[in-house]
Write a protein that holds these residues in place. Structure first.
Motif, PDB file in Angstrom:
ATOM      1  N   SER A 130      29.815  30.731  29.019  1.00 28.08           N
ATOM      2  CA  SER A 130      30.902  29.775  28.795  1.00 28.08           C
ATOM      3  C   SER A 130      31.752  29.617  30.054  1.00 28.08           C
ATOM      4  N   LEU A 131      31.860  30.673  30.822  1.00 26.32           N
ATOM      5  CA  LEU A 131      32.588  30.588  32.093  1.00 26.32           C
ATOM      6  C   LEU A 131      31.867  29.625  33.043  1.00 26.32           C
ATOM      7  N   LEU A 132      30.543  29.790  33.140  1.00 26.68           N
ATOM      8  CA  LEU A 132      29.762  28.914  34.028  1.00 26.68           C
ATOM      9  C   LEU A 132      29.865  27.458  33.564  1.00 26.68           C
ATOM     10  N   ASP A 133      29.758  27.247  32.263  1.00 26.56           N
ATOM     11  CA  ASP A 133      29.843  25.872  31.731  1.00 26.56           C
ATOM     12  C   ASP A 133      31.184  25.237  32.087  1.00 26.56           C
ATOM     13  N   GLU A 134      32.236  26.018  31.966  1.00 19.30           N
ATOM     14  CA  GLU A 134      33.576  25.508  32.254  1.00 19.30           C
ATOM     15  C   GLU A 134      33.700  25.145  33.742  1.00 19.30           C
ATOM     16  N   LEU A 135      33.185  26.021  34.594  1.00 19.48           N
ATOM     17  CA  LEU A 135      33.277  25.757  36.038  1.00 19.48           C
ATOM     18  C   LEU A 135      32.456  24.534  36.431  1.00 19.48           C
ATOM     19  N   LYS A 136      31.284  24.399  35.756  1.00 18.76           N
ATOM     20  CA  LYS A 136      30.368  23.309  36.124  1.00 18.76           C
ATOM     21  C   LYS A 136      30.938  21.929  35.808  1.00 18.76           C
ATOM     22  N   LYS A 137      31.936  21.887  34.915  1.00 19.18           N
ATOM     23  CA  LYS A 137      32.538  20.590  34.601  1.00 19.18           C
ATOM     24  C   LYS A 137      33.111  19.959  35.864  1.00 19.18           C
ATOM     25  N   GLU A 138      33.623  20.779  36.766  1.00 22.28           N
ATOM     26  CA  GLU A 138      34.285  20.204  37.929  1.00 22.28           C
ATOM     27  C   GLU A 138      33.674  20.574  39.272  1.00 22.28           C
ATOM     28  N   TYR A 139      32.820  21.616  39.277  1.00 26.97           N
ATOM     29  CA  TYR A 139      32.334  22.111  40.572  1.00 26.97           C
ATOM     30  C   TYR A 139      30.820  22.258  40.569  1.00 26.97           C
ATOM     31  N   ARG A 140      30.288  22.385  41.776  1.00 31.33           N
ATOM     32  CA  ARG A 140      28.889  22.784  41.889  1.00 31.33           C
ATOM     33  C   ARG A 140      28.878  24.302  41.837  1.00 31.33           C
ATOM     34  N   VAL A 141      28.041  24.828  40.986  1.00 31.23           N
ATOM     35  CA  VAL A 141      28.081  26.276  40.776  1.00 31.23           C
ATOM     36  C   VAL A 141      26.692  26.873  40.965  1.00 31.23           C
ATOM     37  N   LEU A 142      26.590  27.862  41.815  1.00 31.26           N
ATOM     38  CA  LEU A 142      25.339  28.592  41.976  1.00 31.26           C
ATOM     39  C   LEU A 142      25.627  30.048  41.645  1.00 31.26           C
ATOM     40  N   TYR A 143      24.617  30.736  41.122  1.00 37.00           N
ATOM     41  CA  TYR A 143      24.892  32.159  40.939  1.00 37.00           C
ATOM     42  C   TYR A 143      23.648  33.017  41.079  1.00 37.00           C
ATOM     43  N   ASN A 144      23.888  34.272  41.448  1.00 38.48           N
ATOM     44  CA  ASN A 144      22.849  35.295  41.557  1.00 38.48           C
ATOM     45  C   ASN A 144      23.217  36.429  40.627  1.00 38.48           C
ATOM     46  N   ASP A 145      22.234  36.916  39.880  1.00 40.20           N
ATOM     47  CA  ASP A 145      22.575  38.085  39.056  1.00 40.20           C
ATOM     48  C   ASP A 145      21.744  39.300  39.479  1.00 40.20           C
ATOM     49  N   ASP A 146      21.814  40.372  38.707  1.00 41.07           N
ATOM     50  CA  ASP A 146      21.161  41.641  39.070  1.00 41.07           C
ATOM     51  C   ASP A 146      21.615  42.153  40.425  1.00 41.07           C
ATOM     52  N   LEU A 147      22.907  42.159  40.629  1.00 32.40           N
ATOM     53  CA  LEU A 147      23.432  42.623  41.914  1.00 32.40           C
ATOM     54  C   LEU A 147      24.221  43.921  41.723  1.00 32.40           C
ATOM     55  N   LEU A 148      24.438  44.583  42.849  1.00 34.01           N
ATOM     56  CA  LEU A 148      25.236  45.807  42.874  1.00 34.01           C
ATOM     57  C   LEU A 148      26.455  45.582  43.749  1.00 34.01           C
ATOM     58  N   LEU A 149      27.560  46.109  43.322  1.00 29.15           N
ATOM     59  CA  LEU A 149      28.762  46.065  44.158  1.00 29.15           C
ATOM     60  C   LEU A 149      29.131  47.502  44.531  1.00 29.15           C
ATOM     61  N   TYR A 150      29.139  47.768  45.806  1.00 30.25           N
ATOM     62  CA  TYR A 150      29.582  49.065  46.301  1.00 30.25           C
ATOM     63  C   TYR A 150      30.976  48.934  46.878  1.00 30.25           C
ATOM     64  N   THR A 151      31.855  49.838  46.515  1.00 30.12           N
ATOM     65  CA  THR A 151      33.143  49.921  47.192  1.00 30.12           C
ATOM     66  C   THR A 151      33.192  51.293  47.827  1.00 30.12           C
ATOM     67  N   ILE A 152      33.518  51.340  49.105  1.00 29.44           N
ATOM     68  CA  ILE A 152      33.588  52.639  49.777  1.00 29.44           C
ATOM     69  C   ILE A 152      34.991  52.790  50.359  1.00 29.44           C
ATOM     70  N   ARG A 153      35.703  53.770  49.821  1.00 25.53           N
ATOM     71  CA  ARG A 153      37.054  54.062  50.289  1.00 25.53           C
ATOM     72  C   ARG A 153      36.911  55.090  51.410  1.00 25.53           C
ATOM     73  N   HIS A 154      37.646  54.950  52.470  1.00 25.83           N
ATOM     74  CA  HIS A 154      37.518  55.800  53.660  1.00 25.83           C
ATOM     75  C   HIS A 154      36.075  55.788  54.180  1.00 25.83           C
ATOM     76  N   TYR A 155      35.573  54.585  54.380  1.00 30.60           N
ATOM     77  CA  TYR A 155      34.176  54.432  54.823  1.00 30.60           C
ATOM     78  C   TYR A 155      34.061  54.732  56.311  1.00 30.60           C
ATOM     79  N   ASN A 156      32.828  54.907  56.735  1.00 28.88           N
ATOM     80  CA  ASN A 156      32.541  54.904  58.170  1.00 28.88           C
ATOM     81  C   ASN A 156      31.223  54.161  58.361  1.00 28.88           C
ATOM     82  N   GLN A 157      30.909  53.835  59.607  1.00 29.95           N
ATOM     83  CA  GLN A 157      29.737  52.999  59.861  1.00 29.95           C
ATOM     84  C   GLN A 157      28.463  53.680  59.370  1.00 29.95           C
ATOM     85  N   PHE A 158      28.419  54.995  59.530  1.00 29.37           N
ATOM     86  CA  PHE A 158      27.226  55.735  59.143  1.00 29.37           C
ATOM     87  C   PHE A 158      26.936  55.573  57.644  1.00 29.37           C
ATOM     88  N   THR A 159      27.989  55.714  56.832  1.00 31.06           N
ATOM     89  CA  THR A 159      27.767  55.604  55.384  1.00 31.06           C
ATOM     90  C   THR A 159      27.366  54.173  55.010  1.00 31.06           C
TER      91      THR A 159
END
Ligand code: ASP
Ligand code: MG
Length: 423
Positions: free
Chosen positions: A365-394
């Motif tokens: 329903s969110l996608l349908d609502e957005l599509k009324k006014e915008y072009r909407v593309l989406y990708n699913d099966d994704l992972l979001l990593y958040t790294i607090r106090h990260y460094n380049q190595f990690t």
């Protein structure tokens, strides 16, 4: 006054209930407010009941029977058949049956009236068990303490009124022989006497509300892990315990989805400089983690927060114009109306990207609502990593051979969205 919070895993079966009784016993003579969640996976079970009733995708009565049987099995091991607690608990389940007999009303309203029963039942069982075993306590209805607006499924607390009510009710309940108040996490009440919930995993927040209102000495969250770890031990074999954490780091970690503490928990107690202990209910005598003011996070190592089943939505104007303030405000409105939390966002001149949890009931329903006014593309099966106090190595290690769809960094926090690898 100390505030304790026991989550679902700490009261998931009869032995677990006995274990928390032995922990509470160690604090003999102290005034305690003990906040307790629904037992085990009860909230998920009750969500099934709600969805079956509302979306007719399952048999609601059968789903409710599963929840009832689970509790009856636990109660059989804790009480005699003649104990009055059986009637009290059955009456609570009957309240759900009443809702199921009516025509469906607003989803959030129905959800809160049904799902809240999990906490009412768990506290009823535990209060009775403790009283039977020499731990004198008073069962308190959180709905008469925590007052919220009628924003169902995530009630907003009326702090002034809540403070007044808590200070009218709790001191009396923890005086004299009864030093312990047993109270439900997660739930509150409205001015019309309806039940609200504070959002999934909201019992930590309840503990924080009581602590704030009572100027408590400390809050202790009892968990099945040794304390706050720098990663989910189910996903990272070498997760390490953090000995101490600044309020600030704790807020950021919780906000980004570290499941160890509910995000709203820290702010109220930070305001009053009340320390928060996270301790193991399996090893109650070991140190755990302390969160507090003037504490630097120690050891200062990267912390990883991992969210799977993410969707990345990319929103652009149909006429190829820029995505600027006006469209952004409309787009945010669509997300706010759908009650969808944005985990990460980024905008370019012509598109706006948003990473959210993939919730089967809201995504379409969110996608349908957005599509009324915008072009909407989406990708699913994704992972979001958040790294607090990260460094380049990690970062390099995490993203090796992975396609990065979105990346964002601040001085202390890096976030990346990558494709989930299916085994
Ligand atoms: N029982 C509720 C839930 O599972 C609240 C909590 O456990 O904190 O979301
Ligand atoms: Mg729970």
């Amino acid at each position: 006054m100390k505030v304790f919070k026991f989550g679902g895993a700490s009261v998931k079966d009869a032995d677990a209930v006995k274990n928390i009784a032995s922990i509470i016993k160690k604090y003999d003579g102290e005034k305690l407010v003990v906040v307790i969640s629904a037992m085990g996976k009860t909230t998920n079970g009750l969500e099934k009941v709600v969805n079956a009733y509302y979306y007719k995708n399952d048999d609601a009565i059968k789903c409710l029977d599963d929840v009832k049987n689970y509790h009856h099995d636990i109660m059989k091991k804790l009480f005699k058949a003649s104990h009055e607690v059986h009637t009290t608990v059955n009456n609570l389940f009957v309240e759900i049956e009443w809702v199921l007999e009516e025509q469906p009303r607003n989803y959030g309203f129905v959800y809160d009236q049904i799902v809240s029963i999990g906490e009412l039942v768990s506290t009823t069982i535990i209060s009775a068990y403790l009283n039977d075993n020499g731990i004198k306590n008073k069962w308190i209805d959180a709905r008469s303490c925590i007052q919220t607006d009628n924003h169902y499924r995530s009630g907003n607390v009326d702090w002034e009124l809540t403070k007044k009510l808590i200070n009218e009710i709790i001191p009396g309940a923890t005086n004299g022989e009864n030093k312990i108040a047993i109270v439900q996490g997660f739930i509150g009440g409205t001015s019309e006497n309806y039940t609200t919930t504070l959002g999934r995993e909201g019992s930590d927040y309840t503990a924080s509300i009581f602590a704030y209102c009572l100027n408590a000495e400390s809050v202790t969250i009892w968990k099945d892990v040794a304390g706050v770890l720098n990663a989910d031990p189910k996903l990272f074999e070498d997760a390490q315990k953090l000995e101490q954490i600044s309020y600030n780091d704790a807020i950021e970690l919780a906000y980004f989805g570290a499941s160890v503490i509910h995000p709203k928990t820290i702010k109220p107690i930070e305001n009053k400089n009340i320390p928060l202990y996270v301790k193991s209910f399996i090893k109650p005598d070991s140190a755990g983690t302390v969160i507090g003011r003037d504490l630097q996070t120690k050891p200062l190592i990267p912390s990883y927060i991992f969210k799977s089943n993410q969707v990345l939505i990319s929103i652009a104007a149909k006429d190829f114009s820029f995505i600027a303030e006006e469209s952004l405000s409309k787009i945010f409105g669509v997300f706010a109306n759908a009650g969808v939390k944005i985990n990460l966002m980024q905008n370019s001149a012509i598109s706006f990207s948003v990473c959210i949890d993939n919730d089967e009931f809201t995504l379409q329903s969110l996608l349908d609502e957005l599509k009324k006014e915008y072009r909407v593309l989406y990708n699913d099966d994704l992972l979001l990593y958040t790294i607090r106090h990260y460094n380049q190595f990690t970062l390099d290690k995490l993203t090796k051979d992975r396609e990065i769809l979105l990346e964002q960094r601040t001085r202390n926090t890096a976030q990346i969205v990558i494709r989930e690898v299916k085994e």
